[in-house]
Design an enzyme around this catalytic site. Structure first.
Site, mmCIF file in Angstrom:
data_model
loop_
_atom_site.group_PDB
_atom_site.id
_atom_site.type_symbol
_atom_site.label_atom_id
_atom_site.label_comp_id
_atom_site.label_asym_id
_atom_site.label_seq_id
_atom_site.Cartn_x
_atom_site.Cartn_y
_atom_site.Cartn_z
ATOM 1 C CB SER A 135 -0.896 0.015 1.238
ATOM 2 O OG SER A 135 -1.377 1.341 1.433
ATOM 3 C CG MET A 167 -8.419 7.249 2.609
ATOM 4 S SD MET A 167 -7.453 7.371 4.102
ATOM 5 C CE MET A 167 -6.578 5.796 4.062
ATOM 6 N N GLY A 181 -3.087 4.005 8.010
ATOM 7 C CA GLY A 181 -2.130 2.910 8.008
ATOM 8 C C GLY A 181 -1.580 2.747 9.420
ATOM 9 N N GLY A 219 -4.749 -4.264 6.200
ATOM 10 C CA GLY A 219 -4.599 -3.551 7.468
ATOM 11 C C GLY A 219 -3.900 -4.361 8.538
HETATM 12 C C1 DX5 Z 1 -6.285 1.681 5.513
HETATM 13 C C2 DX5 Z 1 -5.849 1.274 4.129
HETATM 14 C C3 DX5 Z 1 -4.748 0.295 4.121
HETATM 15 C C4 DX5 Z 1 -3.487 0.768 4.779
HETATM 16 C C5 DX5 Z 1 -2.755 -0.432 5.288
HETATM 17 O O1 DX5 Z 1 -7.465 2.391 5.457
HETATM 18 O O2 DX5 Z 1 -6.921 0.713 3.416
HETATM 19 O O3 DX5 Z 1 -4.483 -0.143 2.801
HETATM 20 O O4 DX5 Z 1 -2.672 1.508 3.929
HETATM 21 O O5 DX5 Z 1 -1.659 -0.003 5.990
HETATM 22 P P1 DX5 Z 1 -0.891 -0.917 7.037
HETATM 23 O O6 DX5 Z 1 -0.413 -2.115 6.295
HETATM 24 O O7 DX5 Z 1 0.211 -0.045 7.514
HETATM 25 O O8 DX5 Z 1 -1.880 -1.279 8.123
#
Ligand code: DX5
Ligand code: ZN
Length: 216
Positions: A7, A36, A143, A175
């Site tokens: 991501s 977002m 994230g 996530g």
């Molecule tokens: C959160 C996003 C994820 C995020 C994951 O709303 O949809 O894709 O970037 O990040 P990590 O792996 O750091 O939890």
């Protein structure tokens, strides 16, 4: 073998070209792009112009995760910006079936994303029409959060539902994925691992992607 979708939300935006090059050289399968709108989720990330630029920097699959209200108004624009796959949220679509058809009619693969509180059983009348199900394993918007353990149960239930229907729909988990929990997630039935911080904040992102890829 798992599909790995780093991501870019966790990447260094000042060095986006280098980050794309690193992913191109790595075993990453997809670029996971988190959009977002500050309405569906309490955060704003990036949108069309950034994805357009990323498209010029890779030939890998661009997997766009729309955390926005009224996604139907924008899927065509995301297609033009370079999306190959688009996931829309179950909770954001009053006419989910129509939205899925719209994405596929534009020549893209269509996914439905589920917030942690949304049962996978809610998909029983649309599973046959989607290409992937994205199960959020954290609350969407940020994230770097912790994986919600109940997700394992959701993955197993969804896997069973797909099996009963003879479907090969991809299960994507998003996530809080780490090198520690990735193998349990895969053993529960996941096909695609999305990872932001685990990849981009690691000392050697390519080695981390390789480790995720070779996880079983
Ligand atoms: C959160 C996003 C994820 C995020 C994951 O709303 O949809 O894709 O970037 O990040 P990590 O792996 O750091 O939890
Ligand atoms: Zn995401």
């Amino acid at each position: 073998m798992a599909l790995v979708a780093p991501s870019l939300l966790a990447s260094n935006f000042l060095r986006l070209e280098d980050e794309c090059r690193m992913l191109n050289e790595s075993q990453a399968d997809w670029f996971h792009l988190d959009v977002m709108d500050g309405r569906f989720v309490p955060n704003i990330s990036f949108g069309l112009p950034v994805i357009e630029q990323i498209r010029t920097a890779t030939t890998k699959t661009c997997d766009v995760h729309l955390m926005i209200e009224e996604p139907e108004k924008f899927v065509e624009a995301f297609k033009k910006a370079g999306a190959d796959r688009i996931s829309v949220h179950f909770e954001a679509c009053r006419h989910l079936h129509r939205n899925i058809q719209q994405i596929q009619a534009l020549g893209m693969k269509a996914g439905v994303a589920l917030n942690p509180h949304t049962p996978v059983e809610s998909l029983c009348d649309i599973l046959q029409d989607v290409d992937q199900v994205l199960i959020m394993s954290v609350n969407p918007g940020f994230g770097g959060q912790h994986f919600i353990p109940h997700t394992y149960h959701k993955i197993r239930t969804l896997k069973r539902m797909l099996h009963e229907r003879g479907l090969s729909t991809l299960i994507e988990i998003d996530g809080g994925i780490t090198l520690e929990n990735a193998s349990s997630i895969l053993r529960s039935g996941a096909d695609v691992l999305v990872a932001g911080n685990t990849v981009f904040k690691s000392a050697d992102p390519k080695a981390t992607i390789r480790a995720l890829k070779n996880m079983d």
